[in-house]
Scaffold this active site. Structure first.
Site, PDB file in Angstrom:
ATOM      1  N   SER A 234     -48.747 -22.189   1.304  1.00  0.00           N
ATOM      2  CA  SER A 234     -48.387 -23.474   1.894  1.00  0.00           C
ATOM      3  C   SER A 234     -49.371 -23.848   3.007  1.00  0.00           C
ATOM      4  O   SER A 234     -50.559 -24.026   2.741  1.00  0.00           O
ATOM      5  CB  SER A 234     -46.933 -23.418   2.389  1.00  0.00           C
ATOM      6  OG  SER A 234     -46.454 -24.695   2.694  1.00  0.00           O
ATOM      7  N   ASP A 257     -49.546 -22.371  -3.593  1.00  0.00           N
ATOM      8  CA  ASP A 257     -48.860 -23.653  -3.379  1.00  0.00           C
ATOM      9  C   ASP A 257     -49.325 -24.312  -2.078  1.00  0.00           C
ATOM     10  O   ASP A 257     -48.527 -24.644  -1.199  1.00  0.00           O
ATOM     11  CB  ASP A 257     -47.340 -23.449  -3.370  1.00  0.00           C
ATOM     12  CG  ASP A 257     -46.612 -24.570  -4.101  1.00  0.00           C
ATOM     13  OD1 ASP A 257     -47.260 -25.300  -4.873  1.00  0.00           O
ATOM     14  OD2 ASP A 257     -45.396 -24.713  -3.898  1.00  0.00           O
ATOM     15  N   HIS A 312     -41.135 -23.687  -4.194  1.00  0.00           N
ATOM     16  CA  HIS A 312     -42.041 -23.358  -3.094  1.00  0.00           C
ATOM     17  C   HIS A 312     -41.729 -21.996  -2.472  1.00  0.00           C
ATOM     18  O   HIS A 312     -42.638 -21.208  -2.210  1.00  0.00           O
ATOM     19  CB  HIS A 312     -41.965 -24.467  -2.041  1.00  0.00           C
ATOM     20  CG  HIS A 312     -43.102 -24.476  -1.073  1.00  0.00           C
ATOM     21  ND1 HIS A 312     -44.431 -24.529  -1.470  1.00  0.00           N
ATOM     22  CD2 HIS A 312     -43.129 -24.445   0.286  1.00  0.00           C
ATOM     23  CE1 HIS A 312     -45.216 -24.539  -0.400  1.00  0.00           C
ATOM     24  NE2 HIS A 312     -44.450 -24.484   0.673  1.00  0.00           N
TER      25      HIS A 312
END
EC number: 3.1.1.47
Length: 390
Positions: A234, A257, A312
């Site tokens: 992330s 991600d 996620h």
């Protein structure tokens, strides 16, 4: 584990026993804090460390998730605060003349140094040294440093903890103006940890603020500083991409991600590769995928794959938390339709194949080279069709 809550980590598949230690270097905000996972010698008696190191992290996690800090922090502490990692705390480092490859790992927004322990343990069992950073840019759920309060006392007697809370975007603030300086600080922190471990591998003294930890002098000559990768999830994915560009010693990056938003548009023409983007099915946007494609267009060895059925938080340890109460507090965003253990296996195999290819490792991970191309269980190449329009 209190109130029937627990965490069940995936079984380790590599040949090495795993050791783990915490390192805090320096007595200021500019210092470093990271958890080191490494191959270690077998030991009949070993202490297993707590997964969540301290109660303050449970409170910080509750605050990040915008729950009542006092009550939900206490609930987290009861539910998962006693869970332990299946590793040897400060276990004896297993030396290797040719050196182990090194991975620097950057956590996402609201994470901290233990949020990706499942990945770290598996990679260490496969013969990597992994340094999981705890960032001090106010993106961690909680973190701290130990400052000296008196020059006259002994170093340990005069230390005082200073906690750094999570920084929430205030009303009227432009988020980019907060996140962009943070991602640059984070990249510098990755480079700083790389330098610390380079010093340790060279036999230079590294003073660990934490007493009684692993003697870092035992790392001398056992890290191959010519085989270093940077990885993140992330916000940490964007950090890894930036760090790869800023530090030539990083040979490749793995972006789990990646949250591309914090990177300025002027960065992309300068971006280095190769970068391996391992996305999940339901997080990215058309805009973010197009930014990833810009990097891939400049570097032919960069790749984008998507893990179908994953969400996620499937790439964090919280995917393995069991028990309905804690699971509900993390919302439906904690688990997708893909079994988290299957997802972990697929992602690790893809990582290993990519790392072998770009760190020139002499292993058998090339058996999963097809995973890099998105050919494998629950994998597709690129992004889902609804995100693929340019």
């Amino acid at each position: 584990m209190g109130a029937g809550q627990s965490i069940c980590f995936p079984p380790i598949s590599g040949p090495h026993h795993i050791g783990c230690t915490d390192v805090m270097e320096g007595h200021s905000l500019e210092g470093s804090l990271f958890r080191l996972f490494y191959p270690c010698e077998a030991s009949e008696t070993c202490e297993q460390p707590l997964w969540i190191p301290r109660y303050e992290y449970c409170v910080g996690l509750a605050d990040y998730l915008q729950y009542n800090k006092r009550w939900v922090g206490l609930l987290f502490n009861v539910g998962i605060g006693s869970c332990r990692l299946p590793v040897s705390w400060n276990g004896p480092f297993k030396t290797k003349e040719s050196g182990y490859p090194l991975i620097i790992l950057s956590h996402g927004l609201g994470g901290f140094r233990v949020s990706y322990s499942a990945f770290c343990m598996e990679l260490a069992s496969r013969g990597f040294v992994v340094a999981a950073i705890e960032h001090r840019d106010q993106s961690a759920a909680a973190t701290y440093f130990c400052k000296q309060t008196s020059q006259e006392s002994s170093p340990t007697e005069s230390l005082e903890e200073e906690w750094i809370p999570f920084r929430r975007i205030k009303e009227g603030e432009k988020e980019f103006h907060v996140r962009n300086p943070q991602v640059h600080q984070r990249a510098k922190e990755c480079v700083r940890v790389l330098q610390i471990l380079q010093d340790a591998s060279a036999g230079k003294p590294v003073i660990n603020v934490f007493p009684g930890g692993l003697d870092l002098m035992t790392l001398k000559g056992s890290i191959d500083m010519s085989r270093v990768a940077v990885m993140g999830h992330s916000f940490g994915g964007a950090t890894a991409i930036l760090a790869l560009t800023q530090e030539a010693q990083f040979r490749c990056a793995i972006a789990l991600d990646a949250w591309m938003f914090p990177l300025e548009h002027d960065f992309y023409p300068k971006a280095r590769g190769p970068v391996f983007f391992i996305n999940v099915e339901k997080f990215q946007t058309v805009e973010s995928v197009n930014l990833m494609k810009k990097i891939c267009a400049q570097h032919e060895q960069s790749r984008i794959v998507t893990v179908l059925g994953a969400v996620h938080r499937s790439q964090t340890d919280f995917a393995f938390v069991t028990g309905n109460m804690i699971g509900k507090l993390f919302s439906s965003g904690t688990r997708g339709t893909l079994d988290p253990y299957e997802g972990q296996e697929v992602m690790v195999r893809a990582m290993l194949a990519f790392l072998q290819k770009h760190l020139d490792l002499k292993e058998d991970y090339d058996q999963w080279n097809s995973f890099i191309e998105g050919i494998g269980p629950s994998l597709i190449q690129g992004a889902p069709h609804y995100l693929s329009s340019l």
